[in-house]
Design an enzyme around this catalytic site. Sequence first.
Site, short mmCIF file in Angstrom:
data_model
loop_
_atom_site.label_atom_id
_atom_site.label_comp_id
_atom_site.label_asym_id
_atom_site.label_seq_id
_atom_site.Cartn_x
_atom_site.Cartn_y
_atom_site.Cartn_z
N TYR A 67 0.86 -1.18 0.00
CA TYR A 67 0.00 0.00 0.00
C TYR A 67 0.90 1.23 0.00
CZ TYR A 67 -3.34 3.54 1.67
OH TYR A 67 -4.13 4.66 1.80
N ASP A 127 9.37 2.86 -0.49
CA ASP A 127 8.35 3.51 0.34
C ASP A 127 8.65 3.10 1.79
OD1 ASP A 127 6.20 4.35 1.76
OD2 ASP A 127 4.67 3.52 0.40
N LYS A 149 4.64 9.19 8.61
CA LYS A 149 4.40 8.59 9.94
C LYS A 149 5.38 9.06 11.02
CE LYS A 149 1.28 5.22 8.18
NZ LYS A 149 1.21 4.29 7.08
C1 LIG Z 1 0.57 4.84 5.66
C2 LIG Z 1 1.31 4.57 4.43
C3 LIG Z 1 1.28 5.43 3.32
C4 LIG Z 1 0.34 6.60 3.24
O1 LIG Z 1 0.60 7.57 4.20
P1 LIG Z 1 -0.61 8.56 4.61
O2 LIG Z 1 0.06 9.53 5.53
O3 LIG Z 1 -1.65 7.70 5.26
O4 LIG Z 1 -1.10 9.19 3.36
C5 LIG Z 1 2.11 5.18 2.26
N1 LIG Z 1 2.93 4.11 2.25
C6 LIG Z 1 2.99 3.25 3.28
C7 LIG Z 1 3.95 2.12 3.24
C8 LIG Z 1 2.16 3.44 4.39
O5 LIG Z 1 2.17 2.54 5.37
#
Ligand SMILES: *Cc1c(COP(=O)(O)O)cnc(C)c1O
Length: 423
Positions: A141, A236, A264
């Site tokens: 994701y 990511d 995060k």
């Molecule tokens: C949470 C998450 C996102 C998206 O971040 P948001 O601040 O919720 O838009 C993207 N990539 C990964 C791996 C994530 O866990």
Amino acid sequence: MDSQNLFAQAQKVIPGGVNSPVRAFRAVGGTPIFIREATGARVVDTDGNEYIDYVASWGPMILGHSHPEVVAAIRDAAGRGTSYGAPTALEIGMAERLVSAFPSIEMVRMMSSGTEATMTAIRLARGWTGREKIVKFTGCYHGHADSLLVKAGSGVATLGIPGSPGVPRALAELTIPLPFNDAEQVRSAVARHGEEIACIIVEPVAGNMGVVPPRPGFLETLREVTRASGALLIFDEVITGFRLAYGGWQTLTGIVPDLTCLGKIIGGGLPVGALGGRREIMEHLAPTGPVYQAGTLSGNPLAMSAGITTLDILRGKSYRDIERRAADLCAGFLDRFRKKGLSVRINRVGSMFTLFFTADEVVDFDSASRSDTAMFASFFRGMLAAGINLAPAQFEADFVSFAHTDEEIARTVDACAKALKTL
Ligand SMILES: *Cc1c(COP(=O)(O)O)cnc(C)c1O
């Protein structure tokens, strides 16, 4: 007021009663707990029930909730104004910390969410290479931008949505989804579409199909084929950044991507995202380059203050401490399940883990989705009733923070024994 009443009220004015789908407890049934306050490893709901928390706001709260220094930094910053729409010294402080923590990052652009970071990474990769196709992995994701909502993990996987209505087919067709951990399929896709592929984006340790570590050689293959074909490799690290080490998975393994997405933890619990990478690529962003990206609240002083304070505290911490507590917890869980005669799999990397209700090894989304989600739901409800707040879906990660004590870990294992009696 109790969560049940609040949820009824919320559903009248907010779709599904929540501002992010996985919070709605659809996968586990029942009413989501509405949180009143949180300190350390504990959250308290509006009914006054206290829980030991492993959701950690889905990753950011690695120091625990309401860390006094982080709260003081936010208060202090708020007293000087909450947003200016002009640059501040704080943004340099944040960028310098990220540059020094990640060998692959020479420049950083701050944003307000992880979604913005991955969306911008894709646009920049397309603008830089002049190519349009992207490769992602099923069950990973990367936020909810159109191109990335194809075979996505997290809430998309939980709700069983194959793709999302509203994503134009023309865009979805440019995304090539491949199975995570399958180096051969990557090689053949690149052999077939190599000249058209702008980038490969990957969670180096997957967290959104539940925790799935990369097989030895998988990420190395991604590095090798992107280098050879002229595509960019995007890590990511929105979850893994500062979760597994001070820095990212790349800091631990030495595999160097071209671009890195963060979010995060670096916001210390405030809304944040960041994109970093090599100078020549990053300078392709406006205003030095032609690829446009912008944000009214980007580099927000409250978020920068909370993030910088969090990073500076993490710098003095030993990640072995949370890793050991997470290992103790998982060993305790496995022992209780064994005593009950139930076979489960726990995938753990550092302080992030997922308990899968399957007897088989979980290496990709297919194997993750063979888990017994009804059994997971029942276990989740048992744990909640015993005062433990786990992520409310099978395809998510749980997190141990620096605020969790050995006593809280032991209490969580006891709660597991209790929950298993009702399973
Ligand atoms: C949470 C998450 C996102 C998206 O971040 P948001 O601040 O919720 O838009 C993207 N990539 C990964 C791996 C994530 O866990």
